[in-house]
Write an enzyme that holds these catalytic residues in place. Structure first.
Site, PDB file in Angstrom:
ATOM      1  N   ASP A 136      -5.149  14.579  14.738  1.00 51.40           N
ATOM      2  CA  ASP A 136      -5.273  13.336  15.498  1.00 51.40           C
ATOM      3  C   ASP A 136      -6.405  13.444  16.515  1.00 51.40           C
ATOM      4  O   ASP A 136      -6.364  14.285  17.412  1.00 51.40           O
ATOM      5  CB  ASP A 136      -3.951  13.035  16.202  1.00 51.40           C
ATOM      6  CG  ASP A 136      -3.878  11.618  16.756  1.00 51.40           C
ATOM      7  OD1 ASP A 136      -4.882  11.153  17.335  1.00 51.40           O
ATOM      8  OD2 ASP A 136      -2.824  10.982  16.609  1.00 51.40           O
ATOM      9  N   MET A 137      -7.402  12.588  16.377  1.00 51.95           N
ATOM     10  CA  MET A 137      -8.551  12.623  17.274  1.00 51.95           C
ATOM     11  C   MET A 137      -8.132  12.417  18.727  1.00 51.95           C
ATOM     12  O   MET A 137      -8.715  13.019  19.646  1.00 51.95           O
ATOM     13  CB  MET A 137      -9.569  11.549  16.856  1.00 51.95           C
ATOM     14  CG  MET A 137     -10.803  11.470  17.739  1.00 51.95           C
ATOM     15  SD  MET A 137     -11.799  12.992  17.785  1.00 51.95           S
ATOM     16  CE  MET A 137     -12.581  12.915  16.164  1.00 51.95           C
ATOM     17  N   ARG A 138      -7.129  11.608  18.990  1.00 54.68           N
ATOM     18  CA  ARG A 138      -6.674  11.373  20.359  1.00 54.68           C
ATOM     19  C   ARG A 138      -6.168  12.662  20.993  1.00 54.68           C
ATOM     20  O   ARG A 138      -6.465  12.947  22.170  1.00 54.68           O
ATOM     21  CB  ARG A 138      -5.578  10.308  20.371  1.00 54.68           C
ATOM     22  CG  ARG A 138      -6.049   8.921  19.949  1.00 54.68           C
ATOM     23  CD  ARG A 138      -4.889   7.996  19.677  1.00 54.68           C
ATOM     24  NE  ARG A 138      -4.088   8.471  18.542  1.00 54.68           N
ATOM     25  CZ  ARG A 138      -3.075   7.789  18.005  1.00 54.68           C
ATOM     26  NH1 ARG A 138      -2.739   6.607  18.505  1.00 54.68           N
ATOM     27  NH2 ARG A 138      -2.397   8.282  16.977  1.00 54.68           N
ATOM     28  N   ILE A 149     -10.137   5.422  14.331  1.00 54.33           N
ATOM     29  CA  ILE A 149     -11.015   6.064  15.309  1.00 54.33           C
ATOM     30  C   ILE A 149     -12.180   5.145  15.655  1.00 54.33           C
ATOM     31  O   ILE A 149     -12.530   4.976  16.824  1.00 54.33           O
ATOM     32  CB  ILE A 149     -11.536   7.410  14.766  1.00 54.33           C
ATOM     33  CG1 ILE A 149     -10.381   8.385  14.532  1.00 54.33           C
ATOM     34  CG2 ILE A 149     -12.556   8.023  15.724  1.00 54.33           C
ATOM     35  CD1 ILE A 149     -10.788   9.676  13.825  1.00 54.33           C
ATOM     36  N   GLY A 150     -12.778   4.550  14.654  1.00 52.57           N
ATOM     37  CA  GLY A 150     -13.939   3.691  14.880  1.00 52.57           C
ATOM     38  C   GLY A 150     -13.645   2.503  15.778  1.00 52.57           C
ATOM     39  O   GLY A 150     -14.469   2.117  16.604  1.00 52.57           O
ATOM     40  N   GLU A 151     -12.456   1.933  15.637  1.00 51.57           N
ATOM     41  CA  GLU A 151     -12.094   0.762  16.435  1.00 51.57           C
ATOM     42  C   GLU A 151     -11.613   1.128  17.831  1.00 51.57           C
ATOM     43  O   GLU A 151     -11.791   0.347  18.772  1.00 51.57           O
ATOM     44  CB  GLU A 151     -10.984  -0.022  15.728  1.00 51.57           C
ATOM     45  CG  GLU A 151     -11.406  -0.645  14.406  1.00 51.57           C
ATOM     46  CD  GLU A 151     -10.217  -1.200  13.636  1.00 51.57           C
ATOM     47  OE1 GLU A 151      -9.192  -1.520  14.272  1.00 51.57           O
ATOM     48  OE2 GLU A 151     -10.302  -1.298  12.396  1.00 51.57           O
ATOM     49  N   LEU A 175     -13.939   5.113  10.174  1.00 56.18           N
ATOM     50  CA  LEU A 175     -13.530   6.381  10.766  1.00 56.18           C
ATOM     51  C   LEU A 175     -12.050   6.350  11.105  1.00 56.18           C
ATOM     52  O   LEU A 175     -11.616   5.603  11.985  1.00 56.18           O
ATOM     53  CB  LEU A 175     -14.351   6.657  12.035  1.00 56.18           C
ATOM     54  CG  LEU A 175     -15.880   6.613  11.885  1.00 56.18           C
ATOM     55  CD1 LEU A 175     -16.552   6.897  13.220  1.00 56.18           C
ATOM     56  CD2 LEU A 175     -16.350   7.592  10.813  1.00 56.18           C
ATOM     57  N   ARG A 202      -8.712  16.625   5.581  1.00 51.48           N
ATOM     58  CA  ARG A 202      -9.580  16.886   4.432  1.00 51.48           C
ATOM     59  C   ARG A 202     -10.906  17.477   4.896  1.00 51.48           C
ATOM     60  O   ARG A 202     -11.435  17.093   5.931  1.00 51.48           O
ATOM     61  CB  ARG A 202      -9.826  15.601   3.644  1.00 51.48           C
ATOM     62  CG  ARG A 202      -8.619  15.123   2.868  1.00 51.48           C
ATOM     63  CD  ARG A 202      -8.849  13.753   2.249  1.00 51.48           C
ATOM     64  NE  ARG A 202      -8.121  12.711   2.970  1.00 51.48           N
ATOM     65  CZ  ARG A 202      -8.245  11.407   2.742  1.00 51.48           C
ATOM     66  NH1 ARG A 202      -9.075  10.975   1.810  1.00 51.48           N
ATOM     67  NH2 ARG A 202      -7.554  10.542   3.453  1.00 51.48           N
ATOM     68  N   GLU A 228      -7.754  -4.508   5.528  1.00 53.71           N
ATOM     69  CA  GLU A 228      -7.665  -4.332   4.082  1.00 53.71           C
ATOM     70  C   GLU A 228      -6.542  -5.170   3.481  1.00 53.71           C
ATOM     71  O   GLU A 228      -6.661  -5.672   2.348  1.00 53.71           O
ATOM     72  CB  GLU A 228      -7.450  -2.852   3.768  1.00 53.71           C
ATOM     73  CG  GLU A 228      -8.646  -1.985   4.131  1.00 53.71           C
ATOM     74  CD  GLU A 228      -8.274  -0.528   4.363  1.00 53.71           C
ATOM     75  OE1 GLU A 228      -8.732   0.319   3.593  1.00 53.71           O
ATOM     76  OE2 GLU A 228      -7.528  -0.258   5.328  1.00 53.71           O
ATOM     77  N   HIS A 285     -12.611   3.539   0.066  1.00 58.19           N
ATOM     78  CA  HIS A 285     -12.500   2.631   1.219  1.00 58.19           C
ATOM     79  C   HIS A 285     -13.216   1.304   0.959  1.00 58.19           C
ATOM     80  O   HIS A 285     -13.586   0.591   1.887  1.00 58.19           O
ATOM     81  CB  HIS A 285     -13.070   3.277   2.493  1.00 58.19           C
ATOM     82  CG  HIS A 285     -12.249   4.408   3.026  1.00 58.19           C
ATOM     83  ND1 HIS A 285     -12.820   5.529   3.593  1.00 58.19           N
ATOM     84  CD2 HIS A 285     -10.905   4.615   3.055  1.00 58.19           C
ATOM     85  CE1 HIS A 285     -11.871   6.372   3.962  1.00 58.19           C
ATOM     86  NE2 HIS A 285     -10.699   5.840   3.649  1.00 58.19           N
ATOM     87  N   ARG A 321      -2.836  -2.201  -3.236  1.00 56.03           N
ATOM     88  CA  ARG A 321      -3.994  -1.340  -3.076  1.00 56.03           C
ATOM     89  C   ARG A 321      -3.883  -0.217  -4.105  1.00 56.03           C
ATOM     90  O   ARG A 321      -2.913   0.529  -4.117  1.00 56.03           O
ATOM     91  CB  ARG A 321      -4.054  -0.745  -1.681  1.00 56.03           C
ATOM     92  CG  ARG A 321      -5.260   0.158  -1.469  1.00 56.03           C
ATOM     93  CD  ARG A 321      -5.247   0.812  -0.110  1.00 56.03           C
ATOM     94  NE  ARG A 321      -6.441   1.603   0.106  1.00 56.03           N
ATOM     95  CZ  ARG A 321      -6.680   2.304   1.202  1.00 56.03           C
ATOM     96  NH1 ARG A 321      -5.783   2.301   2.193  1.00 56.03           N
ATOM     97  NH2 ARG A 321      -7.784   3.009   1.327  1.00 56.03           N
ATOM     98  N   ASN A 338       0.873  -1.173   0.000  1.00 46.48           N
ATOM     99  CA  ASN A 338       0.000   0.000   0.000  1.00 46.48           C
ATOM    100  C   ASN A 338       0.909   1.222   0.000  1.00 46.48           C
ATOM    101  O   ASN A 338       1.435   1.617   1.037  1.00 46.48           O
ATOM    102  CB  ASN A 338      -0.913  -0.011   1.223  1.00 46.48           C
ATOM    103  CG  ASN A 338      -1.859   1.176   1.257  1.00 46.48           C
ATOM    104  OD1 ASN A 338      -1.905   1.988   0.342  1.00 46.48           O
ATOM    105  ND2 ASN A 338      -2.615   1.290   2.338  1.00 46.48           N
TER     106      ASN A 338
END
Length: 393
Positions: free
Chosen positions: A283-285, A329-331, A209, A241, A379, A181, A93, A9
């Protein structure tokens, strides 16, 4: 000797890789890793299936190794690490397959030229996805290479779901809603029955996410609608983005701010999203740990947009049986999942707070009319499976 599959990838200055061995039970992960900073400060690291580092190298600051040099190092590592294996193929990919490539394909020089036609549709991804394919065709022409497309899964959508209300002279040039995705959504679809057979055969919204974020409406395993459209910048706000944007804003940037195409591209792809709104981080964290008002504003906007898109996708499905969170994020973010599920209560989603906080796969209450799950995507394994499938044809 045991057959092995490599998965690549590639990005603009990095690539990730995975190595799988074939056995009676399917595919087993042997090693995975990445090479990054390829044009400034190259670094390579490989880990075994348990996560232990088995190979590591840094070339130093100011070194431009490039994709070719890093690929040479990877090939040497594979030959050493898989000395008792026979590398039978490499799966790649590739972000864009256009309308022509709706399933994985073995790449030769002719196919490579065809895939280059889609560079204008994904200029920040497609050239880098194709670069290692071209290099391996030159270095190891006898090695089978399989391109697996992020757009292919969405070609099951009705034409109306893929259409823009633009003149035919434009849409006939391939300007449609492609969706992305797809390899992640395809993997989740392939394993969902192991968790929830009813949802697998029903109406599901999967929330991919991460730094790149999108959502997909899936009915009986088939993509029906997606938040991403012509490019991977559409839909939800992401790490850098902007997501959905009124085209008039682009005209405003051109006319009033006197920005050229490349400057606008940089804003849309690299300076917006969580980073742009917060002014702190993509970064969401980092944002969740921050007390800054703009960090909260960025998170609130992200959650709000997810909620709006969830309602839209449920409408496209004509109902909803389950939601599935996946990707970085989702996981991993219980806080984001909790807020999304709470806002989706009107759809019939009821969260099990203890399961969500404890990192369990099923995060919805047993009594929830719409089940809720957090399932890791893979993936790389999906690409490896496709590679094996094409080689068996």
């Amino acid at each position: 000797m045991t057959d092995a599959i490599a998965v690549l990838n590639a990005g603009s200055s990095s690539f990730k890789f995975s190595l799988f061995s074939k056995n009676a039970d399917g595919l087993a992960l042997v090693a995975r890793g990445q090479a990054e900073g390829l044009y400034t400060s190259p670094r390579f690291v490989a880990k075994d299936h348990s996560g232990a580092v088995i190979n590591k190298k840094a070339w130093g600051d100011g070194i431009s190794l490039g994709h070719g040099g890093a690929l040479d190092h990877l090939v040497a590592f594979v030959r050493e690490r898989l000395a008792d294996h026979r590398l039978v193929g490499v799966g790649h990919r590739v972000v864009h397959g256009g309308l022509e490539y709706t399933k994985p394909v073995r790449v030769d020089a002719k196919v490579l030229v065809a895939l280059e036609k889609y560079v204008p549709l994904a200029p920040l991804h497609q050239p880098h996805n194709l670069a290692p394919i071209r290099m391996l065709l030159e270095r190891l022409p006898q090695l089978a290479q399989i391109a697996c497309f992020d757009t292919a899964f969405h070609r099951s959508q009705l034409s109306v779901a893929q259409a823009f209300a633009l003149p035919k002279s434009i849409t006939e040039r391939g300007v449609i809603r492609y969706g992305f995705h797809g390899l992640s959504y395809e993997y989740i679809t392939s394993v969902l029955a192991d968790y929830d057979a009813r949802a697998s055969a029903g109406k599901v919204v999967v929330l991919h996410l991460g730094n790149g974020s999108s959502m997909c409406a899936i009915a009986n395993g088939r993509s029906m609608a997606s938040t991403m459209g012509f490019t991977a910048a559409d839909g939800l706000p992401m790490g850098t983005r902007c997501g959905n944007l009124d085209p008039g804003v682009v005209l405003y940037m051109m006319d009033e701010l006197k920005m050229d195409v490349r400057a606008i591209e940089k804003v849309i792809y690299q300076q917006s999203g969580l980073l742009g709104v917060s002014g702190i981080s993509s970064d969401m964290r980092t944002l969740l740990a921050s007390g800054e008002p703009d960090a909260k504003k960025a998170i609130d906007l992200y959650i709000y947009r997810i909620g709006r898109e969830l309602g839209s996708l449920a409408s496209a499905l004509g109902g909803l049986d389950a939601i599935v969170f996946t990707a970085g994020i989702g996981e991993n973010s219980a806080a984001v999942r909790e807020r999304v599920c709470r806002d989706a209560g009107w759809l019939g989603v009821e969260l099990d707070a203890r399961a969500n906080d404890g990192g369990e796969r099923r995060i919805g209450a047993q009594s929830s009319r719409v089940s809720a799950w957090a399932i890791p995507t893979n993936e790389e394994l999906m690409i490896a499976r496709h590679t094996v499938g094409v080689l068996a044809m």
